[in-house]
Scaffold this motif. Structure first.
Motif, PDB file in Angstrom:
ATOM      1  N   GLU A 150       0.848  -1.200   0.000  1.00  0.00           N
ATOM      2  CA  GLU A 150       0.000   0.000   0.000  1.00  0.00           C
ATOM      3  C   GLU A 150       0.882   1.248   0.000  1.00  0.00           C
ATOM      4  O   GLU A 150       1.842   1.349   0.764  1.00  0.00           O
ATOM      5  CB  GLU A 150      -0.904   0.015   1.240  1.00  0.00           C
ATOM      6  N   ASP A 151       0.528   2.217  -0.832  1.00  0.00           N
ATOM      7  CA  ASP A 151       1.349   3.422  -0.996  1.00  0.00           C
ATOM      8  C   ASP A 151       1.510   4.221   0.291  1.00  0.00           C
ATOM      9  O   ASP A 151       2.534   4.868   0.502  1.00  0.00           O
ATOM     10  CB  ASP A 151       0.751   4.332  -2.075  1.00  0.00           C
ATOM     11  N   TYR A 152       0.488   4.197   1.167  1.00  0.00           N
ATOM     12  CA  TYR A 152       0.551   5.075   2.334  1.00  0.00           C
ATOM     13  C   TYR A 152       1.709   4.742   3.271  1.00  0.00           C
ATOM     14  O   TYR A 152       2.144   5.586   4.038  1.00  0.00           O
ATOM     15  CB  TYR A 152      -0.781   5.083   3.092  1.00  0.00           C
ATOM     16  N   TYR A 153       2.218   3.526   3.199  1.00  0.00           N
ATOM     17  CA  TYR A 153       3.388   3.193   4.012  1.00  0.00           C
ATOM     18  C   TYR A 153       4.605   4.040   3.614  1.00  0.00           C
ATOM     19  O   TYR A 153       5.473   4.315   4.433  1.00  0.00           O
ATOM     20  CB  TYR A 153       3.756   1.716   3.860  1.00  0.00           C
ATOM     21  N   PHE A 154       4.673   4.433   2.350  1.00  0.00           N
ATOM     22  CA  PHE A 154       5.862   5.091   1.804  1.00  0.00           C
ATOM     23  C   PHE A 154       5.736   6.603   1.700  1.00  0.00           C
ATOM     24  O   PHE A 154       6.721   7.286   1.414  1.00  0.00           O
ATOM     25  CB  PHE A 154       6.157   4.534   0.396  1.00  0.00           C
ATOM     26  N   THR A 155       4.540   7.152   1.896  1.00  0.00           N
ATOM     27  CA  THR A 155       4.280   8.556   1.577  1.00  0.00           C
ATOM     28  C   THR A 155       5.287   9.509   2.217  1.00  0.00           C
ATOM     29  O   THR A 155       5.980  10.271   1.526  1.00  0.00           O
ATOM     30  CB  THR A 155       2.857   8.954   2.008  1.00  0.00           C
ATOM     31  N   LYS A 156       5.393   9.480   3.527  1.00  0.00           N
ATOM     32  CA  LYS A 156       6.266  10.422   4.226  1.00  0.00           C
ATOM     33  C   LYS A 156       7.738  10.094   3.975  1.00  0.00           C
ATOM     34  O   LYS A 156       8.582  10.997   3.888  1.00  0.00           O
ATOM     35  CB  LYS A 156       5.965  10.394   5.726  1.00  0.00           C
ATOM     36  N   LEU A 157       8.065   8.821   3.842  1.00  0.00           N
ATOM     37  CA  LEU A 157       9.451   8.418   3.564  1.00  0.00           C
ATOM     38  C   LEU A 157       9.914   8.999   2.229  1.00  0.00           C
ATOM     39  O   LEU A 157      11.025   9.540   2.125  1.00  0.00           O
ATOM     40  CB  LEU A 157       9.563   6.890   3.540  1.00  0.00           C
ATOM     41  N   ARG A 158       9.074   8.919   1.222  1.00  0.00           N
ATOM     42  CA  ARG A 158       9.447   9.470  -0.095  1.00  0.00           C
ATOM     43  C   ARG A 158       9.556  10.985  -0.036  1.00  0.00           C
ATOM     44  O   ARG A 158      10.480  11.568  -0.630  1.00  0.00           O
ATOM     45  CB  ARG A 158       8.408   9.053  -1.140  1.00  0.00           C
TER      46      ARG A 158
END
Length: 213
Positions: A150-158
């Motif tokens: 799921e994209d939301y796991y990566f949002t802040k990291l990216r």
């Protein structure tokens, strides 16, 4: 590790490094350990690890695969509900500490009673496609093997330019790692570590998120 190997693992992501947990392997023949006592570096540093009323326990230490003089150690909250509710960066409760190489402490200040100490084997370079289809304790580089994609796991990291560094996968636990009547720390899941990865250095390893099935 030669720079071209590092490029394949962290930039091109065509290769990865796999590690396994082994019992009976002398610690000086491995790349770290899971369970047991924290590194001696953290002796008398309870204030650095514990936060307010939240106490932490030691999980594992791994010799940094790209910085031979450094280790990465991971601590998890004693309270499972704490890190279950705070499981995605920037609110992930898991602590990831980079520090100078250190042997295991004789003190049990941070010791996790649920884990029986095992040595982490030296890393083996694997082609990325092969690594995604096999069991491992730790996978450095390549692409993360996700339980929930799921994209939301990566949002802040990216947003903050963090890239995948390694994961710890509980599928790779040997049967002898968990104490009787203790649960998997991550619910038979996987913990994902990210860092600021440049062409010449790797900085600020952090817990990106953890997932379970």
């Amino acid at each position: 590790m030669p720079l071209d190997h590092q490029t394949k693992i962290l930039m091109d992501r065509t290769d990865s490094i796999l590690y396994y947990a082994a019992s009976g392997l002398p610690q000086d023949q491995g790349a770290g350990w899971i369970g047991g006592n924290a590194p001696g570096f953290f002796d008398d540093q309870e204030d650095l690890i514990h936060e307010g009323g939240q106490r932490y326990i030691f999980y594992l230490s791994l010799v940094h695969p790209f910085k031979p003089g450094s280790m990465i150690s991971i601590f998890i909250p004693e309270d499972y509900e704490e890190y279950l509710e705070n499981n995605i960066y920037p609110n992930c409760s898991i602590k990831v500490m980079e520090h100078p190489i250190s042997t295991e402490s004789v003190k049990d200040t941070f010791t996790n009673p649920g884990l029986i100490k095992h040595t982490i084997s030296d890393g083996e370079v694997s082609h990325e496609e092969q690594s995604l289809d096999q069991s491992f304790l730790i996978k450095v580089g390549g692409n993360p093997r996700l339980i929930q994609n799921e994209d939301y796991y990566f949002t802040k990291l990216r947003e903050e330019s963090f890239s995948f560094l390694f994961q710890v996968d509980e599928e790779g636990y040997p049967e002898t790692l968990l104490q009787h009547d203790y649960s998997y720390p991550f619910g038979f899941g996987s913990l994902y570590i990210f860092a600021k990865i440049g062409t010449s250095e790797i900085q600020h390893p952090v817990a990106g998120f953890w997932q379970f099935s």
